[in-house]
Motif scaffolding. Structure first.
Motif, PDB file in Angstrom:
ATOM      1  N   HIS A 181       0.818  -1.026   0.024  1.00 39.80           N
ATOM      2  CA  HIS A 181      -0.025   0.098  -0.143  1.00 39.80           C
ATOM      3  C   HIS A 181       0.996   1.240   0.129  1.00 39.80           C
ATOM      4  O   HIS A 181       1.536   1.299   0.893  1.00 39.80           O
ATOM      5  CB  HIS A 181      -0.867  -0.161   1.226  1.00 39.80           C
ATOM      6  N   HIS A 182       0.933   2.004  -1.022  1.00 43.74           N
ATOM      7  CA  HIS A 182       1.693   3.030  -0.907  1.00 43.74           C
ATOM      8  C   HIS A 182       0.698   4.398  -1.096  1.00 43.74           C
ATOM      9  O   HIS A 182      -0.260   4.264  -1.737  1.00 43.74           O
ATOM     10  CB  HIS A 182       2.462   3.344  -2.684  1.00 43.74           C
ATOM     11  N   ILE A 183       1.077   5.212  -0.152  1.00 42.99           N
ATOM     12  CA  ILE A 183       0.386   6.455   0.030  1.00 42.99           C
ATOM     13  C   ILE A 183       1.404   7.789  -0.186  1.00 42.99           C
ATOM     14  O   ILE A 183       2.571   7.937   0.054  1.00 42.99           O
ATOM     15  CB  ILE A 183       0.073   6.451   1.272  1.00 42.99           C
ATOM     16  N   LEU A 184       0.663   8.672  -1.252  1.00 44.82           N
ATOM     17  CA  LEU A 184       1.524   9.843  -1.533  1.00 44.82           C
ATOM     18  C   LEU A 184       0.515  10.923  -1.026  1.00 44.82           C
ATOM     19  O   LEU A 184      -0.493  11.155  -1.465  1.00 44.82           O
ATOM     20  CB  LEU A 184       1.418   9.956  -3.029  1.00 44.82           C
ATOM     21  N   ARG A 185       1.169  12.009  -0.416  1.00 42.98           N
ATOM     22  CA  ARG A 185       0.490  13.122   0.081  1.00 42.98           C
ATOM     23  C   ARG A 185       1.084  14.583  -0.475  1.00 42.98           C
ATOM     24  O   ARG A 185       2.328  14.473  -0.512  1.00 42.98           O
ATOM     25  CB  ARG A 185       0.853  12.984   1.675  1.00 42.98           C
ATOM     26  N   ARG A 213      -1.811  -1.377  -3.924  1.00 43.57           N
ATOM     27  CA  ARG A 213      -2.862  -0.281  -3.826  1.00 43.57           C
ATOM     28  C   ARG A 213      -1.968   1.084  -3.747  1.00 43.57           C
ATOM     29  O   ARG A 213      -0.730   1.101  -3.339  1.00 43.57           O
ATOM     30  CB  ARG A 213      -3.676  -0.397  -2.861  1.00 43.57           C
ATOM     31  N   LEU A 214      -2.408   2.004  -4.533  1.00 47.45           N
ATOM     32  CA  LEU A 214      -1.829   3.420  -4.591  1.00 47.45           C
ATOM     33  C   LEU A 214      -3.122   4.400  -3.889  1.00 47.45           C
ATOM     34  O   LEU A 214      -4.339   4.589  -4.388  1.00 47.45           O
ATOM     35  CB  LEU A 214      -1.530   3.822  -5.965  1.00 47.45           C
ATOM     36  N   GLU A 215      -2.552   5.089  -3.071  1.00 45.75           N
ATOM     37  CA  GLU A 215      -3.434   5.956  -2.489  1.00 45.75           C
ATOM     38  C   GLU A 215      -2.795   7.433  -2.684  1.00 45.75           C
ATOM     39  O   GLU A 215      -1.692   7.646  -2.216  1.00 45.75           O
ATOM     40  CB  GLU A 215      -3.594   5.878  -0.874  1.00 45.75           C
ATOM     41  N   GLY A 258      -8.871  12.912  -2.175  1.00 41.55           N
ATOM     42  CA  GLY A 258      -8.232  11.692  -1.881  1.00 41.55           C
ATOM     43  C   GLY A 258      -8.692  10.665  -3.110  1.00 41.55           C
ATOM     44  O   GLY A 258      -9.898  10.577  -3.388  1.00 41.55           O
ATOM     45  N   PHE A 259      -7.762   9.861  -3.483  1.00 41.85           N
ATOM     46  CA  PHE A 259      -8.364   8.799  -4.304  1.00 41.85           C
ATOM     47  C   PHE A 259      -7.433   7.406  -3.909  1.00 41.85           C
ATOM     48  O   PHE A 259      -6.253   7.469  -3.447  1.00 41.85           O
ATOM     49  CB  PHE A 259      -7.595   9.075  -5.846  1.00 41.85           C
ATOM     50  N   HIS A 260      -8.117   6.144  -4.054  1.00 42.04           N
ATOM     51  CA  HIS A 260      -7.274   5.032  -3.802  1.00 42.04           C
ATOM     52  C   HIS A 260      -7.579   4.067  -4.982  1.00 42.04           C
ATOM     53  O   HIS A 260      -8.738   3.989  -5.570  1.00 42.04           O
ATOM     54  CB  HIS A 260      -8.244   4.539  -2.500  1.00 42.04           C
ATOM     55  N   PHE A 261      -6.464   3.462  -5.499  1.00 43.99           N
ATOM     56  CA  PHE A 261      -6.628   2.610  -6.725  1.00 43.99           C
ATOM     57  C   PHE A 261      -5.767   1.288  -6.556  1.00 43.99           C
ATOM     58  O   PHE A 261      -5.003   1.208  -5.352  1.00 43.99           O
ATOM     59  CB  PHE A 261      -5.647   3.213  -7.697  1.00 43.99           C
TER      60      PHE A 261
END
Length: 98
Positions: free
Chosen positions: A7-11, A26-28, A59-62
């Motif tokens: 799970h990768h989170i980009l802010r 998953r990309l958030e 925000g988006f979650h892919f």
């Protein structure tokens, strides 16, 4: 034995940022709310190998799958304001799955 899905989170990602995630990962992407909340982020261009799981105003979650393309593919996110017509800020990201 269970395996965790990456799970990768980009802010507030920078324009042109390259994101590498494995298939099944998953990309958030999250953006800060600014001011009175009159702006909204939208997906304008989505690579075929990303499937949206959640789409919100900030925000988006892919979910990522292997795609036919071998190189990074563009993900374009655009911020628009409800009180101003036309496009606002644009964030072009490059997503590499594999």
């Amino acid at each position: 034995m269970s395996q965790r899905t990456p799970h990768h989170i980009l802010r507030d990602p920078k324009p042109g940022e390259v994101v590498r995630i494995p298939a099944g990962g998953r990309l958030e992407v999250r953006f800060r709310r600014r001011g009175l909340g009159l702006s909204r982020w939208q997906v304008e261009e989505l690579p075929a190998h990303l499937v949206p799981l959640e789409v919100g105003d900030y925000g988006f979650h892919f979910l990522a799958f292997h795609g036919a393309a071998t190189g990074p593919q563009p993900l374009r996110l655009v911020r628009s304001r409800v009180d101003r017509p036309g496009s606002g800020e644009v964030r072009d990201l490059l997503v590499q799955v594999g």
